[in-house]
Design a protein around this motif. Structure first.
Motif, PDB file in Angstrom:
ATOM      1  N   UNK A 130       0.841  -1.205   0.000  1.00  0.00           N
ATOM      2  CA  UNK A 130       0.000   0.000   0.000  1.00  0.00           C
ATOM      3  C   UNK A 130       0.875   1.254   0.000  1.00  0.00           C
ATOM      4  N   UNK A 131       1.264   1.691  -1.181  1.00  0.00           N
ATOM      5  CA  UNK A 131       2.155   2.842  -1.313  1.00  0.00           C
ATOM      6  C   UNK A 131       1.567   3.837  -2.284  1.00  0.00           C
ATOM      7  N   UNK A 132       1.987   5.060  -2.129  1.00  0.00           N
ATOM      8  CA  UNK A 132       1.598   6.091  -3.086  1.00  0.00           C
ATOM      9  C   UNK A 132       2.411   5.921  -4.356  1.00  0.00           C
ATOM     10  N   UNK A 133       1.780   6.257  -5.467  1.00  0.00           N
ATOM     11  CA  UNK A 133       2.458   6.239  -6.760  1.00  0.00           C
ATOM     12  C   UNK A 133       2.291   7.628  -7.356  1.00  0.00           C
ATOM     13  N   UNK A 134       3.420   8.256  -7.684  1.00  0.00           N
ATOM     14  CA  UNK A 134       3.410   9.612  -8.201  1.00  0.00           C
ATOM     15  C   UNK A 134       3.685   9.619  -9.701  1.00  0.00           C
ATOM     16  N   UNK A 135       3.122  10.604 -10.369  1.00  0.00           N
ATOM     17  CA  UNK A 135       3.350  10.813 -11.795  1.00  0.00           C
ATOM     18  C   UNK A 135       4.526  11.773 -11.920  1.00  0.00           C
ATOM     19  N   UNK A 136       5.677  11.320 -12.453  1.00  0.00           N
ATOM     20  CA  UNK A 136       6.844  12.201 -12.510  1.00  0.00           C
ATOM     21  C   UNK A 136       6.684  13.319 -13.535  1.00  0.00           C
ATOM     22  N   UNK A 137       7.343  14.430 -13.270  1.00  0.00           N
ATOM     23  CA  UNK A 137       7.390  15.541 -14.214  1.00  0.00           C
ATOM     24  C   UNK A 137       8.274  15.134 -15.387  1.00  0.00           C
ATOM     25  N   UNK A 138       7.842  15.458 -16.608  1.00  0.00           N
ATOM     26  CA  UNK A 138       8.559  15.029 -17.812  1.00  0.00           C
ATOM     27  C   UNK A 138       8.698  16.192 -18.789  1.00  0.00           C
ATOM     28  N   UNK A 139       9.882  16.322 -19.381  1.00  0.00           N
ATOM     29  CA  UNK A 139      10.118  17.250 -20.487  1.00  0.00           C
ATOM     30  C   UNK A 139      10.259  16.412 -21.749  1.00  0.00           C
ATOM     31  N   UNK A 140       9.604  16.841 -22.839  1.00  0.00           N
ATOM     32  CA  UNK A 140       9.697  16.142 -24.113  1.00  0.00           C
ATOM     33  C   UNK A 140      10.235  17.135 -25.133  1.00  0.00           C
ATOM     34  N   UNK A 141      11.378  16.792 -25.714  1.00  0.00           N
ATOM     35  CA  UNK A 141      12.032  17.675 -26.674  1.00  0.00           C
ATOM     36  C   UNK A 141      12.186  16.921 -27.993  1.00  0.00           C
ATOM     37  N   UNK A 142      11.594  17.480 -29.050  1.00  0.00           N
ATOM     38  CA  UNK A 142      11.716  16.857 -30.365  1.00  0.00           C
ATOM     39  C   UNK A 142      12.900  17.475 -31.096  1.00  0.00           C
ATOM     40  N   UNK A 143      13.758  16.611 -31.601  1.00  0.00           N
ATOM     41  CA  UNK A 143      14.919  17.034 -32.369  1.00  0.00           C
ATOM     42  C   UNK A 143      14.798  16.481 -33.786  1.00  0.00           C
ATOM     43  N   UNK A 144      15.798  16.753 -34.607  1.00  0.00           N
ATOM     44  CA  UNK A 144      15.748  16.341 -36.011  1.00  0.00           C
ATOM     45  C   UNK A 144      15.616  14.821 -36.164  1.00  0.00           C
ATOM     46  N   UNK A 145      16.458  14.076 -35.452  1.00  0.00           N
ATOM     47  CA  UNK A 145      16.497  12.627 -35.628  1.00  0.00           C
ATOM     48  C   UNK A 145      15.846  11.826 -34.514  1.00  0.00           C
ATOM     49  N   UNK A 146      15.467  12.474 -33.426  1.00  0.00           N
ATOM     50  CA  UNK A 146      14.866  11.733 -32.318  1.00  0.00           C
ATOM     51  C   UNK A 146      14.048  12.654 -31.419  1.00  0.00           C
ATOM     52  N   UNK A 147      13.361  12.037 -30.482  1.00  0.00           N
ATOM     53  CA  UNK A 147      12.629  12.753 -29.438  1.00  0.00           C
ATOM     54  C   UNK A 147      13.245  12.333 -28.114  1.00  0.00           C
ATOM     55  N   UNK A 148      13.564  13.303 -27.263  1.00  0.00           N
ATOM     56  CA  UNK A 148      14.193  13.021 -25.977  1.00  0.00           C
ATOM     57  C   UNK A 148      13.202  13.322 -24.868  1.00  0.00           C
ATOM     58  N   UNK A 149      13.002  12.340 -24.026  1.00  0.00           N
ATOM     59  CA  UNK A 149      12.096  12.456 -22.891  1.00  0.00           C
ATOM     60  C   UNK A 149      12.948  12.460 -21.629  1.00  0.00           C
ATOM     61  N   UNK A 150      12.821  13.484 -20.800  1.00  0.00           N
ATOM     62  CA  UNK A 150      13.574  13.588 -19.550  1.00  0.00           C
ATOM     63  C   UNK A 150      12.581  13.607 -18.394  1.00  0.00           C
ATOM     64  N   UNK A 151      12.743  12.662 -17.461  1.00  0.00           N
ATOM     65  CA  UNK A 151      11.814  12.543 -16.331  1.00  0.00           C
ATOM     66  C   UNK A 151      12.574  12.655 -15.015  1.00  0.00           C
ATOM     67  N   UNK A 152      11.990  13.385 -14.070  1.00  0.00           N
ATOM     68  CA  UNK A 152      12.570  13.529 -12.738  1.00  0.00           C
ATOM     69  C   UNK A 152      12.053  12.396 -11.855  1.00  0.00           C
ATOM     70  N   UNK A 153      12.976  11.520 -11.412  1.00  0.00           N
ATOM     71  CA  UNK A 153      12.639  10.382 -10.562  1.00  0.00           C
ATOM     72  C   UNK A 153      13.568  10.357  -9.347  1.00  0.00           C
ATOM     73  N   UNK A 154      13.429  11.314  -8.429  1.00  0.00           N
ATOM     74  CA  UNK A 154      14.355  11.358  -7.287  1.00  0.00           C
ATOM     75  C   UNK A 154      14.303  10.076  -6.465  1.00  0.00           C
ATOM     76  N   UNK A 155      15.494   9.552  -6.155  1.00  0.00           N
ATOM     77  CA  UNK A 155      15.594   8.336  -5.355  1.00  0.00           C
ATOM     78  C   UNK A 155      15.605   7.058  -6.173  1.00  0.00           C
ATOM     79  N   UNK A 156      15.462   7.161  -7.495  1.00  0.00           N
ATOM     80  CA  UNK A 156      15.438   5.979  -8.360  1.00  0.00           C
ATOM     81  C   UNK A 156      16.801   5.826  -9.026  1.00  0.00           C
ATOM     82  N   UNK A 157      17.291   4.575  -9.088  1.00  0.00           N
ATOM     83  CA  UNK A 157      18.528   4.284  -9.812  1.00  0.00           C
ATOM     84  C   UNK A 157      18.260   3.180 -10.832  1.00  0.00           C
ATOM     85  N   UNK A 158      19.312   2.718 -11.509  1.00  0.00           N
ATOM     86  CA  UNK A 158      19.120   1.717 -12.556  1.00  0.00           C
ATOM     87  C   UNK A 158      18.581   0.389 -12.037  1.00  0.00           C
ATOM     88  N   UNK A 159      18.801   0.086 -10.767  1.00  0.00           N
ATOM     89  CA  UNK A 159      18.312  -1.175 -10.197  1.00  0.00           C
ATOM     90  C   UNK A 159      16.836  -1.115  -9.807  1.00  0.00           C
TER      91      UNK A 159
END
Length: 134
Positions: free
Chosen positions: A24-53
């Protein structure tokens, strides 16, 4: 790209249909920036406390889902008496268009910031058309 969580409140996300939470935990919707470039779209999300594991990114039926787990950092032998913010997990989902090359998606996370690179498919890239005089 469409945010499939658009109808939720600003910060708190709901549990997707068919998914059962075991804690029973809260689940938050992270803030996200979406930047469209010529060859790709980059999505950057703030996930404090999260690592690759503790990060899980899945792609199923053109929906990319980001899930990050955060464990409270309370030293052994101590208990939290007062907390100014709530600790919880993060979840966000986006529907991808056919313009994204789904086989070349890349993800990196550093210091709680996720960078997701969504390359454009070859057919979706803008290109110069040669003109010949006849």
């Amino acid at each position: 790209m469409t945010d499939t969580n658009r109808d939720m409140t600003k910060k708190e996300a709901s549990v997707p249909e068919g998914v059962e939470r075991t804690k029973p935990r809260r689940v938050f919707k992270p803030e996200v920036d979406i930047i469209e470039q010529k060859d790709d779209t980059v999505l950057t999300a703030d996930l404090p406390g999260v690592d690759d594991k503790s990060l899980d990114i899945t792609l199923e039926k053109n929906v990319i889902t980001i899930r990050g787990r955060v464990e409270p950092d309370i030293p052994d032998g101590y208990r939290l008496v007062y907390g100014e913010y709530e600790v919880g997990d993060y979840e966000r989902a986006f529907t991808l268009s056919d313009e994204v090359d789904k086989d070349r998606i890349q993800a990196t996370i550093k210091n709680g910031v996720l960078r997701l690179v969504l390359p454009k498919a070859a057919a979706a890239k803008a290109r110069k058309i040669a003109i010949s005089a006849t």
